[in-house]
Design a protein around this motif. Structure first.
Motif, PDB file in Angstrom:
ATOM      1  N   ILE A 283      -3.884  10.164  -0.426  1.00  0.00           N
ATOM      2  CA  ILE A 283      -4.171   8.914  -1.150  1.00  0.00           C
ATOM      3  C   ILE A 283      -4.505   7.801  -0.139  1.00  0.00           C
ATOM      4  O   ILE A 283      -5.524   7.123  -0.255  1.00  0.00           O
ATOM      5  N   HIS A 284      -3.637   7.654   0.855  1.00  0.00           N
ATOM      6  CA  HIS A 284      -3.831   6.599   1.872  1.00  0.00           C
ATOM      7  C   HIS A 284      -5.232   6.692   2.493  1.00  0.00           C
ATOM      8  O   HIS A 284      -5.898   5.681   2.724  1.00  0.00           O
TER       9      HIS A 284
ATOM     10  N   SER B 207       1.048   6.900  -6.511  1.00  0.00           N
ATOM     11  CA  SER B 207      -0.154   7.689  -6.842  1.00  0.00           C
ATOM     12  C   SER B 207       0.021   9.165  -6.482  1.00  0.00           C
ATOM     13  O   SER B 207      -0.541  10.037  -7.138  1.00  0.00           O
TER      14      SER B 207
ATOM     15  N   GLU C 123       0.829  -1.202   0.000  1.00  0.00           N
ATOM     16  CA  GLU C 123       0.000   0.000   0.000  1.00  0.00           C
ATOM     17  C   GLU C 123       0.866   1.254   0.000  1.00  0.00           C
ATOM     18  O   GLU C 123       0.561   2.232  -0.693  1.00  0.00           O
TER      19      GLU C 123
ATOM     20  N   SER D 272       0.479   4.042  -2.809  1.00  0.00           N
ATOM     21  CA  SER D 272       0.064   5.408  -2.451  1.00  0.00           C
ATOM     22  C   SER D 272       1.157   6.418  -2.805  1.00  0.00           C
ATOM     23  O   SER D 272       0.858   7.533  -3.237  1.00  0.00           O
TER      24      SER D 272
ATOM     25  N   VAL E  46      -7.531   4.990   0.118  1.00  0.00           N
ATOM     26  CA  VAL E  46      -7.227   3.613  -0.283  1.00  0.00           C
ATOM     27  C   VAL E  46      -7.679   2.673   0.848  1.00  0.00           C
ATOM     28  O   VAL E  46      -8.395   1.707   0.615  1.00  0.00           O
TER      29      VAL E  46
END
Ligand SMILES: Cc1ncc(COP(=O)(O)O)c(C=O)c1O
Length: 385
Positions: free
Chosen positions: A256-257, A104, A97, A101, A260
């Motif tokens: 982003i995190h 991204s 992840e 992230s 997500v």
């Protein structure tokens, strides 16, 4: 309606294929990278305690303060700098992840991202899904060190990021400090970010230190350091890791995190925060794995395979081109079926599936399993003819 795949080239990963085959064939599974032994019972007890104590609701989006603080302290102790727990440390659901992230956060449509290969399989989809263009650069074929001339030649005005991995999966190569300096020289004055996969940070051998890219004052300002508690504490199924990056990068990373996963499993965060208070629990890990690396590499040297020295990670590669021209994927399947030992063919780590007749073993297994696998591998030549 036909859904047009965004990842048409992606199928079932070789890790799933080989693990499934290993189970079907009742083979010793040295393919997928997960430990075959349990975690410290104390850590397990700590998780149980926090579950019982009711720490079972959402954690803060960025991770609980106690874990971010103790992680910053670990970074000071091992890498000589103290990231601000408030603005530079984020707890995430595994390094996968963190990598996704971070990519991204920086990669826009049409941006080029340099990927050093052989490469871990999650990098390319992360880049492609964000509209980025992977630009592959091969590591040196003898020792899997970085060919900096090639990296330099691949930088263009469109380069937005470089994905690096030390200690390296699958080769076990560990970067020297000079590699960090060279990378810093290369990206100086350009808007190129570094996504540094350091999941094997605590697994290095023969006294070789792990130099985090975050520990390099110049690189630090451009780098997302991605780590994994799963790898460090033999609990890969917990999927918990972290990202350390400067304040401005962390701010974008967290956006982003937040969408997500939002946050990461609460009782395990509390348990890790308590467990990490004793540095010996991570400082003792190289010694633990060194014994396994030595046992496995020494045994493998007595087979017909040629070992490629591993400086870190829990992988050992070996080549067999001097024995046979069999394709590496075929060899991995034959070995699982006939010798009952599963490994991973290295061609799958290359974008063009280049086959250098090299296979990878994971030695994070119980010693008796390793010894039994080594004894079976002595018969390797029988299946190559
Ligand atoms: C190089 C590398 N990066 C990242 C990961 C994934 O880490 P996590 O399980 O914390 O997502 C792995 C796991 O095999 C790995 O080998």
């Amino acid at each position: 309606m036909t859904l047009q795949s965004k990842l048409p080239h992606i199928g079932t990963t070789i890790f799933t294929v080989m693990s499934r085959l290993a189970t079907e064939e009742n083979a010793i599974n040295l393919s997928q990278g997960f430990p075959g032994f349990g975690a410290d019972p104390l850590l397990l007890e700590m998780v149980a305690k926090y579950v019982r104590d009711g720490m079972n609701q959402y954690a803060p989006m960025v991770g609980i303060p106690a874990l971010r603080e103790v992680l910053a302290e670990k970074t000071r102790l091992t890498q000589g700098y103290f990231p601000d727990p408030e603005t530079e440390v984020t707890i995430v659901s595994g390094a996968t992840e963190a990598i996704f992230s971070a990519v991204s956060a920086v990669v826009r449509s049409g941006d080029e991202v340099i990927i050093l290969e052989p490469a871990y399989d999650s990098y390319e989809p992360a880049v492609t899904l964000n509209g980025g263009i992977p630009v592959y650069v091969r590591l040196n074929s003898t020792d899997f060190s970085v060919n900096w001339e090639k990296v330099k030649a691949s930088v263009s005005p469109k380069t937005r990021a470089i994905l690096v991995n030390t200690p390296h999966n699958p080769s076990g190569f560990v970067w020297d400090k000079s590699d960090l300096d060279t990378l810093a020289d290369l990206i100086r004055g350009r808007e190129i970010y570094v996504i540094s996969d350091e999941v094997y940070e605590h697994i290095t051998f023969d006294g070789k230190p792990h130099f985090s890219l975050g520990g390099h004052p110049e690189l630090r300002s451009k780098t997302f350091v991605c780590g994994s508690f799963g790898k460090t504490f033999h609990v890969t199924g917990w999927k918990i890791g972290y990202c350390i990056a400067p304040r401005t990068l962390t701010a974008e990373f967290r956006k982003i995190h937040q969408y997500v996963t939002f946050s990461t499993v609460t009782p395990i965060q509390f348990a890790l925060a308590e467990y990490l208070e004793a540095p010996d629990r991570y400082l003792s890990i190289p010694g633990f794995y060194q014994k396994k690396r030595d046992l496995f590499a020494m045994g493998l040297a007595k087979t017909a395979l040629k070992i490629i020295p591993s400086q870190g990670s829990f992988f050992q590669m070996a080549s067999y081109g001097h024995l046979s021209s069999m394709a590496d994927q075929k060899l991995a399947i034959e070995m699982t079926k006939k010798l009952k030992v599963a490994c991973i063919p290295i061609s799958v780590f290359y974008s063009d599936k280049q086959d250098d007749k090299i296979i990878r073993f994971c030695f994070a297994k119980e010693n008796d399993q390793l010894e039994e696998a080594l004894s079976r591998l002595k018969k390797l030549e029988d299946i190559l003819n």
